[in-house]
Write an enzyme that holds these catalytic residues in place. Structure first.
Site, PDB file in Angstrom:
ATOM      1  N   SER A  49      12.320   5.326 -58.255  1.00  0.00           N
ATOM      2  CA  SER A  49      11.794   4.418 -57.255  1.00  0.00           C
ATOM      3  C   SER A  49      10.498   4.990 -56.662  1.00  0.00           C
ATOM      4  O   SER A  49       9.509   5.147 -57.369  1.00  0.00           O
ATOM      5  CB  SER A  49      12.857   4.135 -56.192  1.00  0.00           C
ATOM      6  OG  SER A  49      12.479   3.064 -55.359  1.00  0.00           O
ATOM      7  N   HIS A  77      18.227  -1.989 -59.747  1.00  0.00           N
ATOM      8  CA  HIS A  77      17.426  -0.840 -59.320  1.00  0.00           C
ATOM      9  C   HIS A  77      18.153   0.480 -59.558  1.00  0.00           C
ATOM     10  O   HIS A  77      17.540   1.497 -59.878  1.00  0.00           O
ATOM     11  CB  HIS A  77      17.056  -0.985 -57.846  1.00  0.00           C
ATOM     12  CG  HIS A  77      15.972  -0.051 -57.415  1.00  0.00           C
ATOM     13  ND1 HIS A  77      14.716  -0.042 -57.981  1.00  0.00           N
ATOM     14  CD2 HIS A  77      15.957   0.931 -56.468  1.00  0.00           C
ATOM     15  CE1 HIS A  77      13.975   0.882 -57.398  1.00  0.00           C
ATOM     16  NE2 HIS A  77      14.698   1.489 -56.489  1.00  0.00           N
ATOM     17  N   ASP A 102      15.781  -5.448 -62.250  1.00  0.00           N
ATOM     18  CA  ASP A 102      15.594  -4.766 -60.965  1.00  0.00           C
ATOM     19  C   ASP A 102      15.543  -5.788 -59.829  1.00  0.00           C
ATOM     20  O   ASP A 102      14.800  -6.763 -59.884  1.00  0.00           O
ATOM     21  CB  ASP A 102      14.292  -3.965 -60.996  1.00  0.00           C
ATOM     22  CG  ASP A 102      14.207  -2.928 -59.881  1.00  0.00           C
ATOM     23  OD1 ASP A 102      14.733  -3.194 -58.783  1.00  0.00           O
ATOM     24  OD2 ASP A 102      13.616  -1.866 -60.097  1.00  0.00           O
TER      25      ASP A 102
END
Length: 800
Positions: free
Chosen positions: A668, A775, A741
């Site tokens: 991330s 994610h 995601d």
């Protein structure tokens, strides 16, 4: 040096040209042994801590789990067949025991192939409720704790699309449930349904600051499907399964009983919906009903909220954070902004907190005004409350002790909330006569449980606070040798009985009942270490300084058989990190790492690679500091590089590594960090970036902790974007992303476009998209393949 680099790049490119269209792979035996483990159960205890519930679930999900039907609407991801979140993680078994017994009891009569979620104790804690998801829908079940026997209460027609589909009544003999309407409309297949016109959105000229949300409504078909899937009817159901309808069909987003059980507060979603914000900013109406379902009072009406002032301390106007006051029979509390919700406006007081007593015939009463933005209020079992406020720009948090009898207030906590060394801890809570958790105050005393981070290490503590004088007395400081103790609860303050967990790098966390007066502890659980193969890995928290004097830390791991005395072999180093923003150097330099934490390898770190002969610096501190009026991101790149250089220098100074063989990785914002480090420094031989965002013009109204928009500071957005500097990136990079995601800003498109730019500019890069993953990654097939990709990449770049 140039010849060696060229050889490395050629080997990298040739290696990956041969891997097109590969099937799922598994990592090497050393890593697979750690990754393919049996997950110990999770522990749930009741408030009295006399019952223990063990919930079991598979270590990973499967691709089949991730391939279920899914609709993405208004920020939700739901299975339209089973009517529950498509990302739900299920348990598949339950065991229970009384805390003083020695062995668990298998719960009998569980559903076949159970998919258990939303587990909760009844108010009297004699029963346990849970939902079970079948191939058609969601059922409600209960467990009798004494007999350890399960029983189904409803058919599989509950609606869990908006979360927990049931609420216990205070009598512990019945539930309020959300069910699917019997005449529910058929869902529209947008791919087959011909549009009746274009999609039109209009801006009215008002300035707003909206993040880049995912899974939003896109067209009228989505709107109809959203309404269909969120609509439910409200029923009462007793423990025998008898149903009685209470409320007709509506989009019920929240249901809660007053503490005395005489009122029901229900929030419903209203139209118009939005295509630019998720459902928590759709219009809503909150009504309080009596137990017969008659409306008593409409207590809140919130319009569509598409317009928000800039800044993390800005809020919407109107009543917000409405909830039942836990120390009163039926009184609501809420806050309202006094500055229009706009943090840029000057105001003596930002928010006002109100209380409103049922049946709401009298006007709400002002309870307290906050000078900063209202955070929350916590009530006690005495005539006190704790109100907290905060302000993002200064990172300040302030808490007030308020005497509810006379309104007098005292500040007992005023600090930078990132200053962990001064954190006073959290108040110990207890259940009151209404079954609600409140701060436990007895004889003018309250108790605080703290994590106990200090410059000399972590020492969790218990403080006794005198409510009138606010003076504290330290009752207990944890000093477990070669281990870590975490204080979970105070069982009996006068007797000195507490509940803790204890762990060490090789001892899996287990629960203990401990007497702090005698220092005797009794094990409550006895979970074995599932990672025996790394129990002898060397682990140390190292402290070092950045070139500007900021203190940094990281947890260093070395292979179990590494000779730390002679240091003849120079190891390749892997650094895993995640940048964090701060407003001052002192808090940025504080240490929250404990060398006695259990070493829990998982796909989100490099710890696996200690078994392959690598040194690993995990959770390396990467502070980004902006003091005073300077924002952290004003100097993001030089601070990033300084953090990395300090980390490499520190481990190199210890004599363990070959500094020409260092890799960096992150997930991330850590992926964003990785791409920038490879772009703006020559410190690394390669990098691994997972599920990141690389073009900040695609997140133009703020990202991470950046409040300014692109048009405020375009030079910062551009300089911080690896995509904008792709021509400078020539270091081998492995890009990984889930192809579904759902995180705001980290669209899969970010990785796809960055890869295309790097590839066309001649950079040595590989992209791996993991099917069906959001994610965070969940499917066993994807995680094992991810580890294989990383293993192959690191072996090629750092060893071969």
């Amino acid at each position: 040096m140039k010849i060696k680099l060229t050889i490395c790049l050629l080997a990298f490119l040739n290696f990956y040209d041969a891997q097109e269209n590969i099937t799922y792979q598994k990592p090497s035996a050393e890593i697979l042994k750690l990754a393919d483990y049996e997950r110990p159960p999770s522990v749930l205890m009741n408030s009295k801590k006399d019952w223990v519930v063990f919930t079991y679930r598979p270590t990973y999900k499967t691709l089949e789990d991730l391939s279920q039907n899914e609709m993405k609407l208004g920020g939700l991801r739901i299975n339209p067949v089973t009517n529950i979140s498509s990302s739900m993680t299920y348990s598949n078994n339950l065991k229970i025991r009384k805390i003083n017994d020695k062995s668990e009891i298998q719960v009998k009569n569980l559903p076949s192939n159970p998919k258990i979620a939303y587990v909760s104790f009844s108010p009297d804690e004699k029963k346990l409720a849970f939902t079970n998801t079948t191939n058609k829908g969601v059922e409600l079940w209960i467990v009798d704790m004494e007999t350890a026997s399960a029983k189904k209460i409803t058919s599989d027609n509950l609606n869990a699309n908006l979360g927990m589909p049931y609420v216990w009544y205070n009598d512990s003999q019945s539930f309020l449930i959300r069910t699917l309407p019997p005449n529910r409309s058929a869902l529209i297949d947008a791919a087959k349904d011909l549009p009746t016109g274009p999609i039109v959105s209009t801006a009215d000229g008002k300035v707003s600051q909206n993040r880049t949300y995912q899974d939003l409504l896109k067209n009228p078909q989505d709107e109809k499907n959203f309404e269909t899937l969120t609509a439910s009817e409200i029923y009462n159901v007793d423990l025998t399964g008898n149903l009685k309808k209470l409320k007709d069909q509506d989009m019920y987003a929240g249901l809660s009983f007053s503490p005395d059980g005489n009122y029901l507060m229900a929030t419903t979603i209203k139209k118009p919906f939005s295509y630019i914000v998720p459902l928590n900013r759709f219009p809503s109406t909150t009504v309080v009903y009596d137990m017969k379902g008659n409306a008593v009072k409409t207590v809140n009406e919130v319009p569509l909220n598409e317009i928000m002032p800039k800044g993390f301390s800005s809020v919407r106007t109107g009543k917000r954070d409405m909830a039942w006051r836990s120390d009163a029979p039926a009184t609501l509390t809420y806050a309202e902004a006094l500055d229009g919700g706009d943090q840029s406006k000057t105001a003596d007081f930002r928010d006002e907190v109100f209380t409103w007593e049922a049946p709401f015939t009298a006007a709400p009463k002002s309870f307290f005004k906050t000078k900063q933005r209202y955070d929350d209020v916590v009530w006690t079992n005495d005539h006190y409350a704790i109100v907290s406020e905060g302000w993002y720009d200064t990172r300040n948090t302030k808490s007030y002790l308020i005497d509810t009898n006379n309104g007098e207030s005292k500040v007992f906590d005023d600090r930078n909330y990132q200053d962990v060394y001064s954190d006073p801890g959290n108040f110990n809570t207890t259940k009151n006569q209404y079954g609600r958790y409140v701060i436990d105050m007895k004889g003018g005393k309250a108790y605080l449980i703290g994590d106990g981070f200090t410059k000399d290490g972590q020492h969790p503590f218990i403080d006794e606070m005198d409510v009138k004088s606010l003076k504290k007395k330290r009752l207990y400081t944890s000093n477990v040798k070669n281990g870590k103790e975490e204080i979970i609860d105070i069982l009996n303050a006068s007797k000195g009985e507490i509940l803790t967990t204890q762990q060490s790098p090789s001892l899996y966390p287990n629960y203990f009942k401990k007497n702090i007066k005698s220092n005797k502890a009794e094990a409550v659980t006895n979970f074995a270490n599932p990672f025996e193969s790394i129990k002898d890995v060397y682990k140390e928290v190292i402290t070092y300084k950045r070139n500007d004097g900021v203190t940094l830390t990281g947890t260093l791991y070395l292979p179990a058989n590494y000779d730390r005395k002679t240091k003849k072999e120079k190891l390749p180093l892997l650094i895993w990190a995640y940048p964090t923003e701060y407003k001052d150097k002192n808090t940025a330099g504080q240490n929250t790492q404990n060398p006695n934490d259990f070493t829990f390898p998982y796909y989100g770190s490099f710890v696996y690679w200690t078994t392959k002969g690598y040194a690993v610096l995990d959770d390396a501190a990467f502070p980004i500091i902006g003091e005073g009026k300077t924002e952290p991101n004003d100097t993001f790149i030089p601070q990033l590089v300084a953090n990395a250089e300090a980390a490499i220098d520190a481990v190199d100074h210890l004599g363990y590594i070959d500094r020409k063989k260092v890799a960096v990785g992150g997930h991330s914002y850590g992926a964003f960090m990785t791409a920038n480090l490879l772009t703006h420094s020559n410190l690394f031989a390669c990098g691994i970036a997972r599920s990141g965002a690389y073009n900040r013009t695609l997140t133009p109204f703020g990202f991470q902790s950046e409040q300014r928009n692109y048009w405020d500071v375009p030079e910062i957005y551009n300089k911080m974007s690896p995509f904008m500097n792709a021509d400078k990136m020539k270091t081998p990079l492995l890009l990984i992303h889930g192809d579904a995601d759902n995180n705001p800003g980290t669209f899969t498109l970010q990785t796809e476009r960055y890869f295309q730019a790097l590839k066309n500019l001649g950079a040595p890069v590989k992209m791996v998209l993991l099917p069906k993953e959001a994610h965070g990654y969940q499917a066993k097939e994807n995680i094992l393949h991810l580890l294989w990709e990383q293993d192959q990449f690191l072996e090629k770049c750092l060893k071969k």
